[in-house]
Scaffold this active site. Structure first.
Site, PDB file in Angstrom:
ATOM      1  N   PRO A   1      -0.309  36.088  54.661  1.00 58.08           N
ATOM      2  CA  PRO A   1      -1.153  35.025  55.259  1.00 58.08           C
ATOM      3  C   PRO A   1      -0.326  33.799  55.606  1.00 58.08           C
ATOM      4  O   PRO A   1       0.812  33.655  55.149  1.00 58.08           O
ATOM      5  CB  PRO A   1      -2.182  34.736  54.151  1.00 58.08           C
ATOM      6  N   PRO A   2      -0.878  32.900  56.412  1.00 53.82           N
ATOM      7  CA  PRO A   2      -0.127  31.696  56.795  1.00 53.82           C
ATOM      8  C   PRO A   2       0.166  30.800  55.595  1.00 53.82           C
ATOM      9  O   PRO A   2      -0.630  30.696  54.670  1.00 53.82           O
ATOM     10  CB  PRO A   2      -1.068  30.986  57.778  1.00 53.82           C
ATOM     11  N   GLY A   3       1.332  30.155  55.633  1.00 54.97           N
ATOM     12  CA  GLY A   3       1.661  29.139  54.648  1.00 54.97           C
ATOM     13  C   GLY A   3       2.242  29.625  53.347  1.00 54.97           C
ATOM     14  O   GLY A   3       2.349  28.852  52.396  1.00 54.97           O
ATOM     15  N   VAL A   4       2.668  30.906  53.263  1.00 58.43           N
ATOM     16  CA  VAL A   4       3.207  31.418  51.996  1.00 58.43           C
ATOM     17  C   VAL A   4       4.734  31.412  51.981  1.00 58.43           C
ATOM     18  O   VAL A   4       5.341  31.866  51.014  1.00 58.43           O
ATOM     19  CB  VAL A   4       2.668  32.845  51.713  1.00 58.43           C
TER      20      VAL A   4
ATOM     21  N   SER B   1     -14.105  47.762  45.244  1.00 64.99           N
ATOM     22  CA  SER B   1     -13.803  47.380  43.860  1.00 64.99           C
ATOM     23  C   SER B   1     -15.009  46.815  43.114  1.00 64.99           C
ATOM     24  O   SER B   1     -14.934  46.636  41.900  1.00 64.99           O
ATOM     25  CB  SER B   1     -12.647  46.378  43.838  1.00 64.99           C
TER      26      SER B   1
ATOM     27  N   LYS C   1       7.006  32.561  54.693  1.00 62.71           N
ATOM     28  CA  LYS C   1       7.717  33.648  55.383  1.00 62.71           C
ATOM     29  C   LYS C   1       8.853  33.094  56.247  1.00 62.71           C
ATOM     30  O   LYS C   1       9.980  33.600  56.211  1.00 62.71           O
ATOM     31  CB  LYS C   1       6.741  34.438  56.258  1.00 62.71           C
ATOM     32  N   THR C   2       8.556  32.078  57.037  1.00 61.04           N
ATOM     33  CA  THR C   2       9.580  31.528  57.935  1.00 61.04           C
ATOM     34  C   THR C   2      10.656  30.784  57.160  1.00 61.04           C
ATOM     35  O   THR C   2      11.853  30.939  57.434  1.00 61.04           O
ATOM     36  CB  THR C   2       8.925  30.576  58.958  1.00 61.04           C
TER      37      THR C   2
ATOM     38  N   LYS D   1      -7.200  38.781  40.570  1.00 62.07           N
ATOM     39  CA  LYS D   1      -8.521  38.912  39.950  1.00 62.07           C
ATOM     40  C   LYS D   1      -8.512  38.472  38.495  1.00 62.07           C
ATOM     41  O   LYS D   1      -9.422  37.758  38.043  1.00 62.07           O
ATOM     42  CB  LYS D   1      -9.004  40.358  40.059  1.00 62.07           C
TER      43      LYS D   1
END
Length: 829
Positions: free
Chosen positions: A389-392, A711, A394-395, A754
């Site tokens: 997801p965005p903001g983790v 689940s 990666k870049t 979880k």
């Protein structure tokens, strides 16, 4: 002193309209007449005293003007000579005096009007003399600047005319509009007329000066161009005498640069072939600039320039830990990747050294490009693809890899690219063509082995201009990219030394052929604990510095940070968290500047004032045991969360209602749960025929939020059984797992998120599939200590833990012996 000429009595003479011009008194001019009325008037005048009144039309384009279409002030003129042609008459006329038309006597066959002379108002003064001298000087200046004036007229003006005659002669040669000349004609005061003439002449001189400057600049450019051409021709002659024919300074410089670029043999030949074409072309040939640009691109591309491949795994671990918190598995995978790269690079160097010793007698330059690239091809592992997801991070982790390797970093965003030429470049036949963005990025890095990040590879589009993702296949295939072909360069370039890293948010939109070339590394979202540590150790200091604040006058408590994470953000990364912290610091900065506070400690109580009301609700465990309500666990991109399953039983006909924005998989879980309950009704203490008389409604709160996945199966089943048996579910028990029709509990994913969500909500016991026991290794120890885990593989085990009391099976109905045998089948059906 003002002198007025004697005004004669009115007289009647022919009037001839003039389309676009004014005849001044004391001047001579040749006019061409062709309109019937004008020709008739000339004939009538020529047969008498040869006098005519020349009056200008108000509208030049009108062919047959009427008296109202003519000015009332004109010039009395004498026809000196006449020259007749086929349809026109050329007449030399001389202006005599200004006249005013009092009235028109006749209109046909020509105009006849009663006229009266307008005398000049001549003021004899030093100012008039000064005006005459000034106008004479300006006229000479205008002539010197290039004003076109008849020589005889100019000499006549300068020969000492009277003031009115001087004014009339100068007015006749002015380059002004006809209406302005008419205004001069109507001006009876000679001084005023001279002042108007001075203004018009001054404006004309300014225009002439500007024209002279423009002509001068143009001439200079032309002279410079001619001079350069002559010098080039002389230089060619000198070079020919010296035996250096064809070698200009520019060509020689390009030739030296090609030699220093150390290109492969076939690329070198291509560059020198184009250089030879350029040397034979004229500088003014448009194609020369295209060839020059192409050669410069070949020279600028780093064919043989590379940065040292410094791979130190310990240093890499240190750099990754400095730049990113958490992501333990990701960092381990990247370090493993770098270790493999180091070993293979070392192995390739040893093989290269052996080959060099064996082939010392052979020429150093390879015979073909393919052999060259295969010989020097760097053994590179597969292409990495970071998915998350965005903001983790990666870049940013790509930049850390480049720093760990000591290589240059190049980032190319692929989002929204739809043209295949953006990747491969444009053909040289197009005006303004350039290489593709991959070659541009390598040139920008100045090294043939940079870390090249292709960002947002899942957002590449395709249209009539081609499919960019198809162009990426060759660049990202280690078996092919040793000879990557760019449409602009038209020669292969070795991309095998480039470390490509791609990033995306989802894999579904990436074509299968491209996805097959990538090694996928999944980036999970940060847990709440990880976000807290990132905010405390990194984001706070970063935003303090960005807002000009110091830790001495601003601080945020740990509880405030946790509240911001839980109540003001819900994301996988930390971008919104950083924005909320920035918002707090902006408000504090304003308070400090305005002198309201000197030091501020932000606590959870103050967040409402600084950030407004909470944007999200933090779910906690139920306060009491409830019938028909169980607590499930859900995974989201923003981490984990608890999920309440509500079941209501009402009178009906066996219908199942599902609400809460449930996805198809979750709806199927509800149906599977009901089928399991029906099949085990007797053992669960429920009447076998319960479904005939009741409707069951399953609802999951927060109906606007989409929910899906298998689940929640055991949580749904537990809530249904609780609702039917009227046995409450324990409030501090949460559960996750997929249920089958036979009651088996299957493995699911997202355990870490979880379990942390259950701990945050105050849950004491977590029920999960036995096959997920291995996933507890990734969970922090402080969470494991506070929770009790029950691992199950069947629903019977779930119900023993989840319900506050055990179930009592229902005894089977016994058919009385007195019942006739033909009714037994109906009663048992």
């Amino acid at each position: 002193m003002t002198v007025l000429a004697e005004q004669p009595n009115p007289k009647i003479i022919p009037v001839i309209p003039i389309r676009d011009g004014v005849v001044f008194p004391n001047t001579e001019i040749v006019l061409t007449f062709g309109r019937p009325r004008s020709l008739t008037a000339i004939e009538a005048s020529n047969s008498s005293d040869r006098l005519v009144a020349l009056v200008m039309q108000k509208t030049p384009h009108m062919h047959e003007p009427l008296p109202n279409d003519l000015y009332t002030v004109g010039t009395l003129a004498r026809i000196e000579r006449i020259l007749k042609t086929d349809n026109d008459v050329n007449a030399l006329v001389k202006g005599l005096s200004r006249i005013k038309i009092l009235s028109y006597e006749t209109i046909d066959p020509y105009f006849q009007a009663r006229i009266v002379d307008i005398p000049d108002e001549l003021e004899v003064s030093d100012e008039v003399t000064a005006l005459v001298n000034h106008i004479s000087a300006e006229l000479k200046r205008a002539v010197n600047l290039g004003k076109s004036v008849d020589f005889l007229s100019f000499m006549n003006i300068m020969s000492g005319l009277s003031t009115p005659e001087f004014a009339n002669h100068v007015a006749s040669i002015l380059d002004v509009k006809p209406t302005d000349k008419q205004l001069l004609l109507e001006t009876t005061n000679v001084k005023d007329r001279l002042m108007r003439i001075s203004d018009y002449l001054a404006h004309e001189v300014r225009i002439l000066e500007i024209e002279r400057k423009i002509a001068s600049k143009t001439q200079e450019k032309f002279d410079k161009s001619v001079k350069e051409q002559v010098l080039r021709e002389r230089l060619k002659t000198i070079e020919k005498e010296l035996g250096e024919e064809g070698e200009t300074r520019e060509i020689k410089e390009l030739s030296d640069k090609i030699k220093k670029a150390l290109m492969p043999k076939d690329v070198d030949e291509k560059a020198r072939k184009e250089l030879k074409r350029l040397s034979q072309m004229s500088t003014y040939n448009p194609e020369a600039s295209y060839i020059r640009t192409y050669i410069e691109w070949l020279i600028d591309v780093p064919w043989s320039v590379s940065t040292p491949n410094n791979v130190d795994t310990k240093e890499a671990v240190k750099i990754l830990d400095e730049d990113h918190f958490g992501l333990k598995k990701i960092k381990e995978r990247i370090v493993e990747y770098l270790a493999v790269m180091k070993l293979k690079h070392k192995q390739s160097q040893e093989e290269e050294a052996k080959k060099t010793k064996q082939n010392q007698s052979q020429p150093a330059v390879p015979a073909t490009a393919e052999s060259y690239y295969k010989k020097h091809k760097a053994a590179t592992p597969t292409i990495l693809c970071f998915v998350g997801p965005p903001g983790v991070g990666k870049t940013s982790i790509g930049k850390s890899i480049a720093r760990a390797l000591g290589r240059k970093f190049v980032k190319m965003s692929l989002g929204g690219i739809r043209d295949e030429a953006e990747i491969r470049g444009h053909r040289r036949t197009y005006v303004g063509s350039l290489p593709g963005r991959i070659i541009q990025g390598v040139k920008q890095a100045g090294s043939k082995n940079p870390v090249f990040m292709l960002d947002e590879i899942d957002k590449v589009g395709a249209d009539f201009r081609g499919d960019p993702s198809a162009a990426l296949l060759e660049a990202l295939d280690p078996e092919q990219n040793y000879a990557f072909s760019d449409h602009y360069l038209e020669v292969p370039f070795d991309l095998s030394s480039v470390m490509f890293i791609t990033t995306c948010n989802i894999l579904d939109t990436i074509p299968a052929a491209l996805r097959d070339r990538l090694e996928i590394i999944h980036f999970p979202g940060y847990t709440e604990d990880e976000k807290f540590k990132i905010a405390r150790d990194f984001l706070l200091n970063k935003q303090l510095e960005a807002h000009g604040l110091l830790m001495e006058n601003c601080a945020v408590s740990n509880n405030a940070i946790k509240t911001i994470i839980r109540r003001y953000t819900r994301e996988a990364g930390v971008r919104n968290l950083e924005r909320e912290i920035a918002t707090i610091f902006r408000k504090i900065a304003r308070e400090i500047v305005e002198g309201k506070v000197k030091k501020r400690l932000v606590t959870p109580v103050q967040l409402h004032k600084l950030l407004g009301p909470a944007k999200f609700t933090a779910y906690l465990a139920e306060k009491k045991d409830e019938i028909g309500m169980s607590t499930g666990l859900a995974w989201t991109e923003a981490g984990g969360d608890i999920l309440f399953i509500e079941v209501a039983v009402m009178k009906g006909k066996g219908n199942l209602f599902l609400t809460g924005h449930l996805g198809e998989v979750m709806q199927e879980s509800c149906k599977a749960a009901l089928s399991y309950v029906r099949s085990k009704a007797v053992l669960l203490g429920i009447s076998e025929k319960f479904y005939q008389t009741v409707d069951i409604h399953v609802h999951v709160p927060e109906g606007a939020v989409p929910k899906d996945g298998p689940s929640a199966g055991i949580a749904i089943t537990t809530a249904v059984i609780s609702s039917l048996t009227k046995i409450p579910v324990k409030k501090d028990v949460a559960m996750t797992g997929e249920v089958t029709l036979r009651g088996r509990v299957l493995e699911i994913g997202g355990i870490k998120e979880k379990v942390i969500a259950a701990h945050r909500a105050g849950i004491k016991t977590v029920i999960m599939p036995k096959d997920n026991q291995k996933d507890l290794e990734d969970i922090p120890q402080y969470v494991l200590k506070d929770l009790k885990f029950v691992f199950v593989d069947h629903m019977d085990q779930v119900l023993k833990v989840a319900l506050i009391s055990s179930l009592k099976p229902v005894e089977e109905e016994v058919i009385p012996k007195t019942v006739p045998q033909h009714l037994v089948a109906r009663l048992t059906s």
